[in-house]
Design a protein around this motif. Structure first.
Motif, PDB file in Angstrom:
ATOM      1  N   GLU B  51       0.839  -1.207   0.000  1.00  0.00           N
ATOM      2  CA  GLU B  51       0.000   0.000   0.000  1.00  0.00           C
ATOM      3  C   GLU B  51       0.866   1.246   0.000  1.00  0.00           C
ATOM      4  O   GLU B  51       1.991   1.245   0.483  1.00  0.00           O
ATOM      5  CB  GLU B  51      -0.992   0.039   1.172  1.00  0.00           C
ATOM      6  CG  GLU B  51      -0.359   0.185   2.527  1.00  0.00           C
ATOM      7  CD  GLU B  51      -1.365   0.400   3.681  1.00  0.00           C
ATOM      8  OE1 GLU B  51      -2.385   1.076   3.508  1.00  0.00           O
ATOM      9  OE2 GLU B  51      -1.082  -0.113   4.767  1.00  0.00           O
ATOM     10  N   LEU B  54      -0.498   7.659  -0.621  1.00  0.00           N
ATOM     11  CA  LEU B  54      -1.298   8.511  -1.510  1.00  0.00           C
ATOM     12  C   LEU B  54      -2.275   7.705  -2.357  1.00  0.00           C
ATOM     13  O   LEU B  54      -3.412   8.085  -2.549  1.00  0.00           O
ATOM     14  CB  LEU B  54      -0.398   9.303  -2.476  1.00  0.00           C
ATOM     15  CG  LEU B  54       0.581  10.278  -1.852  1.00  0.00           C
ATOM     16  CD1 LEU B  54       1.282  11.073  -2.946  1.00  0.00           C
ATOM     17  CD2 LEU B  54      -0.123  11.215  -0.897  1.00  0.00           C
ATOM     18  N   GLU B  55      -1.827   6.595  -2.866  1.00  0.00           N
ATOM     19  CA  GLU B  55      -2.624   5.888  -3.868  1.00  0.00           C
ATOM     20  C   GLU B  55      -3.405   4.709  -3.325  1.00  0.00           C
ATOM     21  O   GLU B  55      -4.239   4.131  -3.998  1.00  0.00           O
ATOM     22  CB  GLU B  55      -1.728   5.443  -5.023  1.00  0.00           C
ATOM     23  CG  GLU B  55      -1.506   6.525  -6.040  1.00  0.00           C
ATOM     24  CD  GLU B  55      -2.830   7.103  -6.525  1.00  0.00           C
ATOM     25  OE1 GLU B  55      -3.653   6.355  -7.064  1.00  0.00           O
ATOM     26  OE2 GLU B  55      -3.040   8.312  -6.336  1.00  0.00           O
ATOM     27  N   GLY B  56      -3.096   4.295  -2.073  1.00  0.00           N
ATOM     28  CA  GLY B  56      -3.848   3.167  -1.524  1.00  0.00           C
ATOM     29  C   GLY B  56      -3.227   1.843  -1.915  1.00  0.00           C
ATOM     30  O   GLY B  56      -2.031   1.765  -2.204  1.00  0.00           O
TER      31      GLY B  56
END
Lengths: 267, 267
Positions: B51, B54-56
């Motif tokens: 993970e 910022l983007e998951g």
């Protein structure tokens, strides 16, 4: 006028036609542009993808729902059948092009059949089809309609790794539709970090009232690792007393509650 | 020997060096290959991203954890500082290349500064850097180390949209490490579909025992839209009686419980 991800032949166009067969369409380059067009009031609605049954959330859409004041006024579910489309024959193909979601959904097909091809992302499946019409080296992964629109041959059909493949689109607009008896409500909550049981308490407000959650999804707050927003879809309309009562209680328990809208459920 | 996403200079290499500074590394083309190398026992461990702040989630990693028998034995958190790297100058750049996560993390920077550039995905940030060393037209978004490794100049530094940018990697291997007093346990649960309150009951088993959940993430089961698996990370080790007791109770409430492992927490 409805803003959608273009160009012509996209799955978003399918979604728009399913939702309103006669509305004029404005083709946008990317999801952000479709949202911008709505914010600038250049379109009445925008329809953007939000989740796929194989690949999960379209995270850019989730992030835009958090960043901007957008109201979800509808949802549309579209069955996705990917085709491998090209002007060339199978042996000509050096590049396979699609939207990253299309590429992910056909990962096994590509690995098995086009191990040595270069895999290239495009802003949409239909743009990939358009680009494939310019060179025999390129095959696009896109809808049958895209292939017809750009004069491509079908090299293979239904190439997604798992046959059942659906994308859920949301319609964003201005006014909350009236209850129909079969509605959904979408919210975002931000719990305080590091309070064990906080999510449990929030879900308890729904479970205690027998409210069905159709979806729960975490997204990073983009501040620190391990800090999340929760996107929750539930059955019912904000005008139902039980729903508004639950949301009032949730609001008192969380750091932030954002209500994205209530709208007729597609299924 | 540790399997990681290559080539040299990747953020995965940073993670591996942070975890074990002296181990020999095997550079893999993609996450799937790093996992395969472990399954074929060609490496002792593999380290893969799971993970980003910022983007998951890195959804491919989550899906591989479900598909295969893999044990998580450690985690590493790496700070990500993206650089724009090229042999050319700013005006030469026609193509910007990176891993899709790198591109997403710098979306605003690209839109502001290189509106007309073609944005192209590569299998890793360091592979983008390697490809950028072959043409002045191409700039890569990658680590400073990648730029040094492939002889690229720095056009801009710290170009991610939000400065605090961390990626969490997991170490997968064979044997569960002993408790250290600061451990995490990762599990996947599958609830029966359409039973309101099922997730609430599961979280209740943890909340009732004061067990802290550090992460909860839903992923589609890939069967039908609206059917999810939940990936849960919690504080504690499977050898702690409280954790194993909670997991026994969870198991009796869900259709499937998969324990991915217990391992020392990175933070």
């Amino acid at each position: 006028m409805i803003g959608i991800l273009g160009p012509e032949g996209s799955y978003s166009e399918k979604a728009a036609k399913q939702w309103n067969g006669t509305a004029e369409l404005r083709y946008c380059d990317d999801i952000m542009e479709a949202v911008d067009a709505l914010l600038r009031e250049e379109v009445d609605y925008s329809i953007v993808p939000v989740e796929n049954s194989l690949e999960g959330s379209i995270t850019l859409t989730l992030d835009l729902l958090m960043e901007h004041q957008l109201k979800i006024v509808g949802e549309v579910i579209v069955q996705i059948n990917h085709y491998l489309l090209s002007k060339g024959s199978g042996r000509d193909i050096k590049i396979i092009m699609s939207h990253p979601q299309g590429l992910s959904q056909c990962r096994k097909f590509i690995k098995k059949n086009f191990k040595d091809a270069e895999v290239r992302s495009a802003l949409s499946t239909s743009l990939a089809a358009k680009l494939a019409s310019e060179s025999k080296d390129i095959a696009a992964i896109a809808s049958r309609e895209s292939g017809q629109r750009y004069g491509l041959g079908v090299l293979a059909e239904n190439i997604q790794d798992i046959n059942e493949n659906y994308t859920r689109f949301i319609v964003i607009g201005k006014n909350t539709p009236h209850p129909t008896g079969n509605d959904k409500t979408s919210i975002i909550v931000y719990l305080q970090k590091n309070r064990p049981g906080a999510l449990y308490e929030v879900l308890g407000e729904f479970a205690g009232r027998g409210i069905d959650l159709t979806r729960i999804e975490s997204r990073p707050t983009k501040k620190v690792l391990g800090d999340y927003l929760f996107y929750i879809d539930l059955r019912g309309h904000i005008e139902d007393k039980m729903i508004s009562g639950a949301l009032d209680r949730v609001k008192s328990r969380v750091a932030m509650l954002k209500i994205l809208g209530s709208y007729p459920a597609a299924g």
